[in-house]
Design an enzyme around this catalytic site. Structure first.
Site, PDB file in Angstrom:
ATOM      1  N   SER A  20      -0.297   5.520   6.635  1.00 31.52           N
ATOM      2  CA  SER A  20      -1.381   4.634   6.203  1.00 31.52           C
ATOM      3  C   SER A  20      -1.212   4.039   4.812  1.00 31.52           C
ATOM      4  CB  SER A  20      -2.724   5.378   6.274  1.00 31.52           C
ATOM      5  OG  SER A  20      -3.125   5.534   7.611  1.00 31.52           O
ATOM      6  N   LYS A  80      -9.082   2.379  -2.178  1.00 33.13           N
ATOM      7  CA  LYS A  80      -9.389   2.346  -0.749  1.00 33.13           C
ATOM      8  C   LYS A  80     -10.840   2.762  -0.510  1.00 33.13           C
ATOM      9  CE  LYS A  80      -7.239   4.124   3.518  1.00 33.13           C
ATOM     10  NZ  LYS A  80      -6.120   4.974   4.006  1.00 33.13           N
ATOM     11  N   SER A  97      -3.882   2.520   7.488  1.00 34.71           N
ATOM     12  CA  SER A  97      -5.276   2.222   7.211  1.00 34.71           C
ATOM     13  C   SER A  97      -5.532   1.707   5.786  1.00 34.71           C
ATOM     14  CB  SER A  97      -6.132   3.473   7.441  1.00 34.71           C
ATOM     15  OG  SER A  97      -5.733   4.536   6.603  1.00 34.71           O
TER      16      SER A  97
END
Length: 483
Positions: free
Chosen positions: A179, A80, A155
């Site tokens: 997320s 990420k 996210s």
């Protein structure tokens, strides 16, 4: 599934170890897929192919000499965008951070490399990691491999989309309000939110901050449940200060086979509207589990008010992120709070109160949170796990309206978009582990996932149950658009 694009990390590293596939061959395969598919998906937004090729050659040389560095030896993977990777940007999608490059790897990235992983790039996020979608001004919109008109979630949306499209072998995400888990559900992959505190978050930050963030954890996403266990074991551990005296040893799974488990399943949460198609998949799962010998009670939950749990989570979440405000923003929000009706308990009011919460009021809410945490503890003395819907709908169309002003259609009725985080919040608020596993598809062929919530530190029980679902009920399936 014979295509190496969609094999699990465990399968891929086995091929590399047995010299049936070289790390460089696998890397070049992923690079080819990234170049073909990523322009439309926009899931991987920072690439480091040259260094990855150098690392792959070294990994292949090690294999030829009988050297294995760890369980991820030679595996190309992405992480990420919010994790520091030396030499690559870390922005969290915040325009003011554009151009910043990390000087060192995050602790978790260091551990992945030590286990033999090869970092090939970074995956997209929303600004401040603060949305159930993944778009920002710097990198643009990430799309869902099952329907590019829809969001992959957020996210860690770029993480889940990259895996689902067969462009990476494993992913590292983070989770403060679903997320890791809502993107996993929306993209049909597996994801694990660990127990709070068992994986160091050093290097998952902006401005080189080092303080742990309340409720924030990091964890793996993968195409198989077994990969979650491998990834968790690699990244698990304290930072340098705490590890000088403390060690983590997670308990073994409470049970091994379906027939040994006693679980509760929420088909509908009764506090936020859940789409009928999600409920239908939950009921279908209940029917299967009962036919497989699992002891299942429907609708049994811990002895606390779920509405109150949602309220406390909403306020504490915004209190946790309150330091992001400028002085002007804080003063404006304080002024708006002073004008709120005391009875106003809307999502907007909760946000404003959280952003301006005094430490005195925070400690009161924290006490209430820990009373709920103990109610979960009591619940898990009678049940091994609780299975709940992960999201209120399947993947939804892209929407650039600010989250607290946004609505979402649930069975053709408009609902508050921020209901999306309520189901995820159960585990975040009380520091519990939660694993998402795919369980089916809607009529529009969009993935549906279930979250498997366990007692604190029972991460391996959650993942074990996901492995049983994977074996006996629903495996990862690639989108037909990316085969």
């Amino acid at each position: 599934m014979n295509d190496i694009s969609f094999l699990s990390a465990k399968q891929l590293t086995s091929l590399i170890r047995r010299r049936k596939l070289s790390s460089l061959e696998l890397l070049d395969h992923y690079i080819d897929r990234i170049e073909r598919y990523n322009p439309s998906l926009n899931a991987i937004i920072t690439k480091d192919f040259d260094q990855a090729r150098d690392s792959a050659r070294i990994a292949d040389g090690d294999i030829a000499n009988g050297v294995m560095r760890g369980p991820l030896h030679g595996l190309p993977m992405t992480v990420k965008e919010s994790f520091d990777v030396a030499g690559l940007p870390t922005t969290w999608g915040v325009p003011d951070q554009r151009g910043y490059k990390a000087k060192t790897d995050a602790v978790s990235v260091q551990r992945l490399r030590q286990a033999g992983a090869i970092i090939i790039g970074k995956s997209n996020v929303p600004i401040w990691l603060a949305d159930c979608q993944s778009f920002n001004e710097i990198y643009g919109i990430t799309r869902n491999p099952w329907d590019e008109n829809r969001s992959p979630g957020g996210s860690s949306g770029g993480s889940a989309a990259s895996l689902a499209a067969g462009m990476t072998g494993l992913e590292l995400g983070s989770d403060i309000a679903g997320s890791i888990r809502n993107p996993a559900a929306h993209c049909g992959v597996f994801g694990h939110k660990p127990t709070m505190g068992i994986c160091s978050t050093i290097g998952h930050t902006l401005n080189q901050n080092v303080a742990p963030i309340d409720m924030l954890v990091i964890g793996p996403l993968a195409r198989s449940a077994q990969d979650l266990e491998i990834g968790l074991k690699v990244i698990m551990g304290f930072d340098d200060i705490d590890s000088s005296a403390l060690r983590i040893t997670l308990p073994r799974p409470r049970k091994k086979q379906f027939k040994e488990f006693k679980i509760s399943v929420l088909i509908d949460d009764n506090t936020v509207p859940v789409a009928n198609e999600i409920q239908e998949q939950q009921q279908r799962l209940v029917d299967f589990l009962r036919s497989s010998g699992v002891s299942v009670d429907v609708g049994v939950r811990p002895d606390f008010d779920p509405w109150e749990s949602h309220r406390i989570f909403d306020v504490l979440l915004r209190a946790t992120t309150s330091s992001r405000q400028t002085d002007d923003e804080f003063n404006s929000n304080s002024s708006q709070v002073s004008q709120l009706n005391p009875s106003d308990d809307t999502k907007w009011a909760r946000m404003l109160r959280g952003l301006t919460l005094s430490h005195r009021d925070w400690t009161t809410l924290n006490e209430s949170r820990h009373r709920i945490r103990w109610k979960w503890h009591d619940f898990f003395t009678n049940y091994d796990l609780m299975l709940a819907p992960m999201t209120v709908t399947a993947a939804f169309p892209h929407n650039s309206t600010p989250p607290y002003e946004r609505t979402i259609l649930v069975d053709e009725e408009k609902q508050q978009f921020m209901n999306q985080i309520s189901l995820a919040g159960y585990a975040n608020l009380s520091y519990l582990p939660s694993t998402v596993a795919p369980i089916g598809f809607t009529k529009e062929n969009l993935p549906v996932g279930v979250q498997i919530i366990g007692a604190q530190y029972q991460d391996r029980s959650c993942i074990r149950f996901a492995r049983l679902l994977e074996k006996h009920y629903q495996k990862f399936k690639p989108s037909p658009h990316y085969k």
